[in-house]
Design an enzyme around this catalytic site. Sequence first.
Site, PDB file in Angstrom:
ATOM      1  N   ASP A  21      52.543   9.738  24.142  1.00 54.57           N
ATOM      2  CA  ASP A  21      53.998  10.429  24.042  1.00 54.57           C
ATOM      3  C   ASP A  21      53.802  12.029  23.614  1.00 54.57           C
ATOM      4  OD1 ASP A  21      56.832  10.773  24.107  1.00 54.57           O
ATOM      5  OD2 ASP A  21      56.908  10.252  21.967  1.00 54.57           O
ATOM      6  N   CYS A  54      66.209   1.141  42.191  1.00 55.11           N
ATOM      7  CA  CYS A  54      67.646   1.481  41.669  1.00 55.11           C
ATOM      8  C   CYS A  54      68.555   1.275  42.965  1.00 55.11           C
ATOM      9  CB  CYS A  54      67.742   3.081  41.351  1.00 55.11           C
ATOM     10  SG  CYS A  54      66.864   3.121  39.572  1.00 55.11           S
ATOM     11  N   LYS A 109      68.128  20.239  14.478  1.00 51.93           N
ATOM     12  CA  LYS A 109      68.384  20.542  13.164  1.00 51.93           C
ATOM     13  C   LYS A 109      69.580  21.411  12.744  1.00 51.93           C
ATOM     14  CE  LYS A 109      63.676  19.537  11.570  1.00 51.93           C
ATOM     15  NZ  LYS A 109      62.557  19.938  10.684  1.00 51.93           N
ATOM     16  N   CYS A 113      71.767  -0.501  32.327  1.00 54.49           N
ATOM     17  CA  CYS A 113      70.705  -0.724  33.431  1.00 54.49           C
ATOM     18  C   CYS A 113      70.854  -2.290  33.659  1.00 54.49           C
ATOM     19  CB  CYS A 113      69.629  -0.125  33.066  1.00 54.49           C
ATOM     20  SG  CYS A 113      68.458  -0.518  34.695  1.00 54.49           S
TER      21      CYS A 113
END
EC number: 1.17.99.6
Length: 380
Positions: free
Chosen positions: A134, A188, A222, A247
């Site tokens: 990530d 999809c 922030k 979904c």
Amino acid sequence: MNTQQLKQEIIDYSKEIGIDKIGFASADVFEGLKERLKRQQALGYQSGFEKGSVEERTEPDRLLPEAKSIISIALAYPSRIKNGPKSTKEERRGVFCRASWGVDYHKVLRDKLEKLSAFIVDKIPEASTKVMVDTGELSDRAVAERAGIGFSGKNTAIITPEFGSYVYLGELITNIPFVPDTPLEDGCGSCTKCLDACPTGALVQGGQLNAQRCLAFLTQTKDFLPDEFRPKIGNFIYGFDTCQVVCPYNKHVDFHNHPEFEPEPDVAKPKLKPMLRISNREFKATFGHIAGSWRGKKPLQRNALIALGHYKDKTAVDEIIAVMNNDPRPVIRGTAAWSLGKIGTDDGFVAIKEAMDKETDEQVLAEMEKGLAFKETSTT
């Protein structure tokens, strides 16, 4: 040892250490992604949280010069909290998105990938590897798509046939030339449920996200939350996952394969009022182990104030007044004033007027004006 045999041994070992899905991809340049990223940059659609240049994010050999393959892994996470706490009129609760339930996934995936790396090096001592989860330069989703973990949905998430999109992704670059797996076909079709459900139009079109309008991103900022987004976040204090919830691939999907990812009910759905006065030490002790704590307490407290405003929680008025009067952070003082106005009690309006006499920050004063404007709206 031939690479096909090693590949099978890695797959078998991955199951032993609790990896739910594994796939193998080439380390070729991600040409399609490179063009998409350049378009995203030109349109101003990026979040600013991305790491590395476009080249570093799309050319694996910039990260490991001898790169030949990338191993992608996926770990499923829960979509439901067993016996989750309910919000009451006396104790309203916020919610963290599902991807922030349980122990921070970065740590869990990194541990699995480092075990895989050690396994490979034990078998092939001359092997080189680089692990990323990530926060690395490579796009976890682009790697997972190429490795056949899942297809890239219109909501920009990787959708797996087994676990829907409720998976964490990570990868390992290596100099071993594994035979790549076959990518999955797009699943999809004509479905647009995620696009239709996106409350801000952040999903510009299938597979294209304007991060600057995405609530999942905006809850992590922030500064003051722009006015147009405040009515949209509801009681989310970190992240936003409606585009996953709607979904069809996620219908009835709820895997509890990893104890580390089990949501702690009072952490995943915390009481809002205590969030306003939580100390740094208490925040770290309570939330420090989850992914949603990475930006610190300020964005979460701002979002908690907005949520209390949406709830029109009159029981929180005194505490919000204290925050408006005493908090050293302008964003928190100003959002507190906005929240008081949204709740709409006489005490709150009086407190805003009194606080304006002492306030010197222009942005906070503007928020106080917004708070007072709710009174005019309610009386017209």
